[in-house]
Write a protein that holds these residues in place. Structure first.
Motif, PDB file in Angstrom:
ATOM      1  N   ASN A  88       0.815  -1.216   0.000  1.00 40.69           N
ATOM      2  CA  ASN A  88       0.000   0.000   0.000  1.00 40.69           C
ATOM      3  C   ASN A  88       0.850   1.267   0.000  1.00 40.69           C
ATOM      4  O   ASN A  88       0.419   2.288  -0.513  1.00 40.69           O
ATOM      5  CB  ASN A  88      -0.953   0.014   1.197  1.00 40.69           C
ATOM      6  N   ASP A  89       2.037   1.224   0.582  1.00 42.58           N
ATOM      7  CA  ASP A  89       2.866   2.431   0.672  1.00 42.58           C
ATOM      8  C   ASP A  89       3.727   2.677  -0.573  1.00 42.58           C
ATOM      9  O   ASP A  89       4.504   3.628  -0.619  1.00 42.58           O
ATOM     10  CB  ASP A  89       3.743   2.403   1.928  1.00 42.58           C
ATOM     11  N   ASN A  90       3.572   1.873  -1.610  1.00 43.77           N
ATOM     12  CA  ASN A  90       4.304   2.083  -2.857  1.00 43.77           C
ATOM     13  C   ASN A  90       3.763   3.359  -3.522  1.00 43.77           C
ATOM     14  O   ASN A  90       2.562   3.480  -3.743  1.00 43.77           O
ATOM     15  CB  ASN A  90       4.100   0.876  -3.774  1.00 43.77           C
ATOM     16  N   PRO A  91       4.634   4.322  -3.871  1.00 39.29           N
ATOM     17  CA  PRO A  91       4.163   5.568  -4.499  1.00 39.29           C
ATOM     18  C   PRO A  91       3.393   5.343  -5.805  1.00 39.29           C
ATOM     19  O   PRO A  91       2.553   6.160  -6.168  1.00 39.29           O
ATOM     20  CB  PRO A  91       5.454   6.344  -4.775  1.00 39.29           C
ATOM     21  N   ASP A  92       3.649   4.244  -6.490  1.00 36.97           N
ATOM     22  CA  ASP A  92       2.930   3.942  -7.733  1.00 36.97           C
ATOM     23  C   ASP A  92       1.444   3.702  -7.477  1.00 36.97           C
ATOM     24  O   ASP A  92       0.617   3.876  -8.379  1.00 36.97           O
ATOM     25  CB  ASP A  92       3.535   2.725  -8.430  1.00 36.97           C
ATOM     26  N   VAL A  93       1.088   3.302  -6.264  1.00 37.88           N
ATOM     27  CA  VAL A  93      -0.318   3.065  -5.922  1.00 37.88           C
ATOM     28  C   VAL A  93      -1.106   4.366  -6.027  1.00 37.88           C
ATOM     29  O   VAL A  93      -2.211   4.392  -6.575  1.00 37.88           O
ATOM     30  CB  VAL A  93      -0.453   2.434  -4.516  1.00 37.88           C
ATOM     31  N   ASP A  94      -0.538   5.463  -5.526  1.00 40.58           N
ATOM     32  CA  ASP A  94      -1.225   6.758  -5.615  1.00 40.58           C
ATOM     33  C   ASP A  94      -1.453   7.164  -7.063  1.00 40.58           C
ATOM     34  O   ASP A  94      -2.518   7.678  -7.409  1.00 40.58           O
ATOM     35  CB  ASP A  94      -0.425   7.842  -4.883  1.00 40.58           C
ATOM     36  N   VAL A  95      -0.468   6.931  -7.908  1.00 36.66           N
ATOM     37  CA  VAL A  95      -0.598   7.242  -9.335  1.00 36.66           C
ATOM     38  C   VAL A  95      -1.705   6.377  -9.938  1.00 36.66           C
ATOM     39  O   VAL A  95      -2.549   6.865 -10.689  1.00 36.66           O
ATOM     40  CB  VAL A  95       0.746   7.017 -10.075  1.00 36.66           C
ATOM     41  N   PHE A  96      -1.702   5.097  -9.601  1.00 36.69           N
ATOM     42  CA  PHE A  96      -2.730   4.184 -10.095  1.00 36.69           C
ATOM     43  C   PHE A  96      -4.122   4.673  -9.697  1.00 36.69           C
ATOM     44  O   PHE A  96      -5.030   4.746 -10.524  1.00 36.69           O
ATOM     45  CB  PHE A  96      -2.494   2.771  -9.548  1.00 36.69           C
ATOM     46  N   LEU A  97      -4.295   5.015  -8.422  1.00 37.40           N
ATOM     47  CA  LEU A  97      -5.603   5.462  -7.932  1.00 37.40           C
ATOM     48  C   LEU A  97      -6.047   6.743  -8.626  1.00 37.40           C
ATOM     49  O   LEU A  97      -7.222   6.919  -8.930  1.00 37.40           O
ATOM     50  CB  LEU A  97      -5.571   5.656  -6.418  1.00 37.40           C
TER      51      LEU A  97
END
Length: 192
Positions: A88-97
């Protein structure tokens, strides 16, 4: 608040999260294949509808069906959750969301991410091949980066690359809490 959780799952991680959500919300659970057979009247009984799928190639698998139906459900509390192999703390997750839905859809749908894992044994062949190629590209990128910078990859990158090379499970029920909170909000005012 009457809640429906619709999901699609290939290896079991998304199904697990959907079951956790349905249990926590005292909601109904429906596989996407079954949901697609229902007429629109069926969904009118619900105050909140949540769709869950897995991440693949930067998108939420089979979300198109839900997004098309959601335009008729703007009077309901709507959410989507994506389960993937990244923490969950991977910065790519924020981009994905950020890229999962349009600006307009953000007005009536909230999107969440839940870390899951990989189960290569349960993956269908095309998915397994795609993931193995993806892991190989990451390993090559780390190798090239290490050569360019004349230093090794970070410990976190090494651990993630090792995990992705084989099946692993990093799912945790705590990742449903933001979804439960959002879906359980009693008022009809959207806080997306």
């Amino acid at each position: 608040m009457k809640t429906l959780i619709i999901y699609t799952s290939q290896t079991g991680f998304t199904k697990r999260y959907a079951e956790w959500l349905a249990e926590k919300m005292s909601g109904d659970l429906l596989d996407l294949k079954d949901a697609q057979k229902k007429n629109m009247d069926y969904f009118e009984n619900y105050d909140a509808i949540c769709y869950g799928g897995w991440a693949m190639a930067g998108s939420l698998v089979k979300a198109k069906w839900f997004l098309e139906k959601a335009t008729n459900w703007k009077n309901k509390r709507l959410a989507m959750f994506c389960v993937g192999g990244s923490p969950n703390d991977n910065p790519d997750v924020d981009v994905f969301l950020q890229n999962a839905i349009t600006e307009e859809q953000r007005k009536y749908i909230k999107v969440f991410y839940c870390q899951g894992g990989f189960n290569y044994e349960k993956m269908k062949t095309p998915s397994r091949i795609a993931m193995k190629m993806f892991v190989s590209r990451i390993a090559m990128k780390m190798f090239v980066s290490a050569l360019k910078n004349k230093k090794d990859a970070t410990e976190k990158e090494k651990v993630m690359a090792e995990k992705m090379a084989s099946s692993y499970d990093i799912s945790d029920i705590k990742y449903i809490e933001p979804i439960v909170t959002y879906l359980g909000e009693k008022d009809n005012e959207k806080t997306v």
